[in-house]
Design a protein around this motif. Structure first.
Motif, PDB file in Angstrom:
ATOM      1  N   UNK A 100       0.820  -1.209   0.000  1.00  0.00           N
ATOM      2  CA  UNK A 100       0.000   0.000   0.000  1.00  0.00           C
ATOM      3  C   UNK A 100       0.854   1.259   0.000  1.00  0.00           C
ATOM      4  N   UNK A 101       2.113   1.138   0.381  1.00  0.00           N
ATOM      5  CA  UNK A 101       3.022   2.279   0.302  1.00  0.00           C
ATOM      6  C   UNK A 101       3.266   2.604  -1.175  1.00  0.00           C
ATOM      7  N   UNK A 115      -5.055  -0.586   7.628  1.00  0.00           N
ATOM      8  CA  UNK A 115      -5.206  -1.988   7.234  1.00  0.00           C
ATOM      9  C   UNK A 115      -4.510  -2.906   8.232  1.00  0.00           C
ATOM     10  N   UNK A 116      -3.360  -2.461   8.738  1.00  0.00           N
ATOM     11  CA  UNK A 116      -2.637  -3.263   9.741  1.00  0.00           C
ATOM     12  C   UNK A 116      -3.480  -3.415  11.007  1.00  0.00           C
ATOM     13  N   UNK A 117      -4.146  -2.337  11.417  1.00  0.00           N
ATOM     14  CA  UNK A 117      -4.995  -2.400  12.615  1.00  0.00           C
ATOM     15  C   UNK A 117      -6.141  -3.390  12.409  1.00  0.00           C
ATOM     16  N   UNK A 118      -6.756  -3.371  11.233  1.00  0.00           N
ATOM     17  CA  UNK A 118      -7.852  -4.310  10.932  1.00  0.00           C
ATOM     18  C   UNK A 118      -7.342  -5.748  10.989  1.00  0.00           C
ATOM     19  N   UNK A 119      -6.166  -5.998  10.395  1.00  0.00           N
ATOM     20  CA  UNK A 119      -5.605  -7.348  10.405  1.00  0.00           C
ATOM     21  C   UNK A 119      -5.236  -7.782  11.814  1.00  0.00           C
ATOM     22  N   UNK A 120      -4.776  -6.837  12.622  1.00  0.00           N
ATOM     23  CA  UNK A 120      -4.464  -7.148  14.022  1.00  0.00           C
ATOM     24  C   UNK A 120      -5.716  -7.650  14.743  1.00  0.00           C
ATOM     25  N   UNK A 139      -0.468  11.989  -1.633  1.00  0.00           N
ATOM     26  CA  UNK A 139      -0.663  10.623  -2.120  1.00  0.00           C
ATOM     27  C   UNK A 139       0.213   9.643  -1.343  1.00  0.00           C
ATOM     28  N   UNK A 140       1.446  10.033  -1.060  1.00  0.00           N
ATOM     29  CA  UNK A 140       2.326   9.153  -0.287  1.00  0.00           C
ATOM     30  C   UNK A 140       1.847   9.029   1.159  1.00  0.00           C
ATOM     31  N   UNK A 141       1.369  10.146   1.723  1.00  0.00           N
ATOM     32  CA  UNK A 141       0.838  10.101   3.083  1.00  0.00           C
ATOM     33  C   UNK A 141      -0.416   9.240   3.133  1.00  0.00           C
ATOM     34  N   UNK A 142      -1.248   9.324   2.103  1.00  0.00           N
ATOM     35  CA  UNK A 142      -2.463   8.509   2.034  1.00  0.00           C
ATOM     36  C   UNK A 142      -2.115   7.023   2.028  1.00  0.00           C
ATOM     37  N   UNK A 143      -1.084   6.642   1.276  1.00  0.00           N
ATOM     38  CA  UNK A 143      -0.660   5.247   1.243  1.00  0.00           C
ATOM     39  C   UNK A 143      -0.211   4.766   2.612  1.00  0.00           C
ATOM     40  N   UNK A 144       0.543   5.609   3.320  1.00  0.00           N
ATOM     41  CA  UNK A 144       1.002   5.235   4.661  1.00  0.00           C
ATOM     42  C   UNK A 144      -0.171   5.098   5.626  1.00  0.00           C
ATOM     43  N   UNK A 145      -1.098   6.064   5.598  1.00  0.00           N
ATOM     44  CA  UNK A 145      -2.253   6.001   6.495  1.00  0.00           C
ATOM     45  C   UNK A 145      -3.100   4.762   6.225  1.00  0.00           C
ATOM     46  N   UNK A 146      -3.317   4.439   4.957  1.00  0.00           N
ATOM     47  CA  UNK A 146      -4.103   3.250   4.632  1.00  0.00           C
ATOM     48  C   UNK A 146      -3.371   1.981   5.062  1.00  0.00           C
ATOM     49  N   UNK A 147      -2.029   1.995   4.985  1.00  0.00           N
ATOM     50  CA  UNK A 147      -1.253   0.824   5.406  1.00  0.00           C
ATOM     51  C   UNK A 147      -1.428   0.568   6.898  1.00  0.00           C
TER      52      UNK A 147
END
Length: 708
Positions: A427-428, A476-481, A465-473
């Motif tokens: 996602x980055x 998504x990590x929190x959801x997977x956790x 756009x780069x910040x958006x990729x980091x935030x979504x990453x």
């Protein structure tokens, strides 16, 4: 098979192994001033005497031979198995002289495995700056090995190391057969009887780490378990006690061989530049502010500084294309050369300046030692989302390319943290997305400065756009956790290296290698698909293509010659094989605001997302609606009209919808293959592909519907 002696470079992370490897072999292997650069074994040759070469094996950095992560497992599977093809004839243990006692722990373990060993004291200058003077001659006598003082980065001390290696290879010094702590001799005899004669310490290593060693079969692992049960041997307790015992013995050695000038003069500890800088960069608030300011400046620079060489390349490719069409006869071969090959190559070359600037900043972070500080300050934040500080390196590396970034997760000891990092790293926004962002941002974001002329709006959009990729990453990590719910505690332990001045020659080599990788790896895919696409866009089923010319001329008798030529080209593209593919998927992508031409680009870029720009370049070269033959891809896309509204097709809604789609979509076969390699299962690449594609579609749909 080569008869050259094998020498393994072994050491703690950031001790300077990879720098020494480069000095010895002359290979341009990547090194960096943060732990964990070497994630796989690397080989080269070193001429220790005229006509006598040895093979050098650079292994991942480890703190001890008791592994906590996959890269450490790689090391013990080599050092613990004499039948392994990479088992060394001797080892050079590279030790950071400014942290000698800690580094000697690994040295003592390697020596006790029965491997002839040379101790290379690196960073002597740093140790002296901190007030430590090492008597290396006395240290050699205490440890009964050859000791060489080196500066791996500057290549100083290599001749002394060459002599030490030559002596050790000739004499094959025996290892220390005494175990750090006593064990039941019958147990040791039982191991050697069942599994072969070995040094006592290697036999113990087999017993304690048999589940991690690939040389043993399931039945042999059960036999080790039975031995542990029979003699009530507790591996973890032994490891802890052994480590304490080794440190006690090594402390005495260091006390005898190292002079601490600060203590001798009753002086307070030296306040180094590293301490002063860390007071700012590791501050609980200032550290985060500086990091995000640095990222902000980085992406401003990537967009603004690279504009001038990009414009020059863009104009040069357009001029070359126009010149070729002028001097070559009109034919299918000329069309293939200009609209297929040259258009595809142009789609690669134009983004070299931006990629070079991006890798310049990443190399600067690694070289100076700041990358380790980023890992440290981000650990507390990352843990809330199911990651840890070591996840920062893969995430930041993912800005360059997800493939090596996913491979670098091997340094993460926790399987849960490692898996989540692997799943969210794509996602980055990687360098393959940069060309797409550049084109689309230039279409929908005005090129003007803001805030007293300091910042460019397009640069701000790129940073977003780069910040958006980091935030979504991290989301998504929190959801997977929450989904995984693995009851496994992870720990973040790492060394913060001293700050060092960047080596600009090394940075230049790193940037050159990165650009070459983009041009020759991504470039060949872009060019190949551009040529295939030209064929698909130039030919169609049946006789539909041959009838287009007459039908358009008959339906539009009043058009000028230039307008008629453009209309014919557009109709031919729509009736081609590529046009049919685009129309086939158009109902699915219509809610996102995309037409059939964009559909063609979506199909081709699922192999590799960077193909999008090359595809659009080829499509609009063939179906151009602009009078200027020299018009570049951005001008052609800007001139595209929406037939339903009569307004420009690439408006704000469509532009941001495409930006969002490409920010989140999984469009890289190499990344999926790497995920499979690292997880040993197709389940995780499949999940990665479908969740990212669904996320991209949903967010692009919402973006278009809101902005339209």
């Amino acid at each position: 098979m080569s008869q050259k002696p094998k020498i393994a470079l072994i050491g703690n992370p950031n001790a300077g192994k990879s720098s020494l490897f480069n000095s010895l072999t002359g290979l341009r292997q990547k090194t960096g001033n943060f732990p964990g650069v070497t994630m796989d074994k690397l080989t080269g040759t070193w001429e220790i005497e005229p006509g006598q070469e040895v093979n050098i094996l650079d292994l991942p950095g480890i703190y001890s031979i008791y592994p906590k992560s996959l890269d450490e497992e790689l090391v013990i599977n080599i050092l613990g198995n004499p039948t392994n093809e990479d088992y060394p004839d001797m080892a050079i243990v590279v030790a950071d002289a400014s942290n000698l006692k800690r580094n000697l722990l690994l040295f003592s373990q390697v020596r006790d495995l029965g491997i002839p060993t040379v101790l290379a004291l690196n960073m002597i200058d740093v140790a002296e700056t901190e007030g430590y003077v090492i008597n290396s001659i006395k240290l050699a006598r205490e440890l009964n090995v050859e000791v060489a003082e080196i500066n791996a980065k500057k290549g100083i001390g290599i001749n002394g190391l060459r002599l030490a290696v030559g002596k050790t290879l000739a004499n094959r010094y025996a290892s220390n057969d005494a175990l750090p702590l006593p064990v039941d001799e019958q147990m040791l005899a039982g191991i050697q009887l069942k599994f072969g004669e070995a040094d006592p310490y290697r036999s113990l290593l087999w017993l304690m780490e048999h589940d991690r060693m690939k040389m043993f079969s399931p039945d042999q692992r059960k036999a080790f378990d039975a031995i542990q049960d029979e003699f009530q041997f507790k591996s973890e307790e032994y490891k802890t006690s052994e480590t304490v015992k080794r440190y006690e013995a090594l402390s005495e050695v260091v006390e005898r061989c190292v002079i601490n000038l600060n203590r001798q003069w009753d002086a307070p500890p030296v306040k180094t530049w590293t301490d002063r800088l860390d007071s700012v960069f590791l501050h609980s608030i200032g550290g985060y502010l500086f990091f995000f300011l640095l990222l902000f400046v980085m992406f401003q620079a990537v967009f603004t500084w690279a504009a001038y060489p990009m414009d020059a390349i863009d104009a040069g490719v357009a001029y070359l294309n126009d010149w070729l069409k002028t001097v070559l006869p009109a034919s299918a071969l000329t069309g293939l050369l200009t609209d297929g090959l040259v258009a595809g190559i142009g789609g690669v070359l134009i983004f070299i300046p931006q990629i070079a600037f991006l890798f310049f900043f990443i190399a600067m972070l690694e070289e100076t030692g700041y990358m380790s500080r980023v890992m440290f300050i981000m650990d507390k934040l990352m843990r809330r989302f199911g990651l840890n500080g070591k996840s920062v390196v893969p995430l930041i590396s993912g800005v360059a390319c997800a493939v090596p970034a996913i491979m670098s997760t091997r340094s993460i000891g926790s399987w849960k943290d490692r898996l989540i990092t692997i799943m969210v790293t794509p996602l980055m926004s990687c360098s393959a997305r940069l060309p797409i962002y550049t084109v689309l941002i230039s279409l929908v974001v005005p090129e003007k400065s803001t805030l007293f002329g300091l910042f460019n709006l397009q640069g701000l959009a790129l940073f977003g756009m780069y910040l958006l990729g980091f935030l979504m990453a991290i989301v998504s990590a929190w959801v997977m956790k929450q989904i995984l719910q693995v009851k496994e505690r992870s720990y973040f332990i790492m060394e913060l290296p001293t700050y060092k001045a960047p080596r600009f020659k090394h940075m230049a080599i790193s940037i050159l290698n990165s650009v070459k990788a983009f041009v020759f790896e991504a470039g060949k895919i872009i060019v190949a698909i551009s040529i295939v696409l030209w064929v698909l866009a130039s030919y169609g089923p049946g006789d539909s293509m041959s009838q287009v010319d007459a039908q358009v001329r008959q339906a539009n008798p009043t058009l000028s010659a230039a307008e008629l030529s453009n209309r014919i080209a557009s109709e031919k593209l729509e009736n081609s094989y590529a046009g049919h593919f685009g129309h086939f998927i158009e109902p699915v992508i219509k809610p996102l605001g995309y037409d059939w031409k964009i559909g063609i680009a979506l199909i081709t870029s699922f192999a590799a997302r960077e193909v999008f720009v090359g595809t659009m370049s080829t499509i609009y070269s063939l179906g151009g609606e602009v009078d200027d033959e020299n018009a570049t891809i951005k001008n052609r896309m800007r001139a595209e009209i929406n037939p339903e509204t009569g307004k420009p097709l690439y408006d704000v809604a469509l532009g941001f919808s495409l930006l969002i789609f490409y920010a989140f979509a999984m469009q890289c076969m190499s990344t999926l293959a790497t995920t499979y390699r690292e997880t040993k299962s197709w389940k995780y690449p499949a999940i990665q592909f479908f969740y990212m594609t669904a996320l991209a579609y949903l967010t692009a749909f919402i973006t278009y519907q809101v902005l339209a």
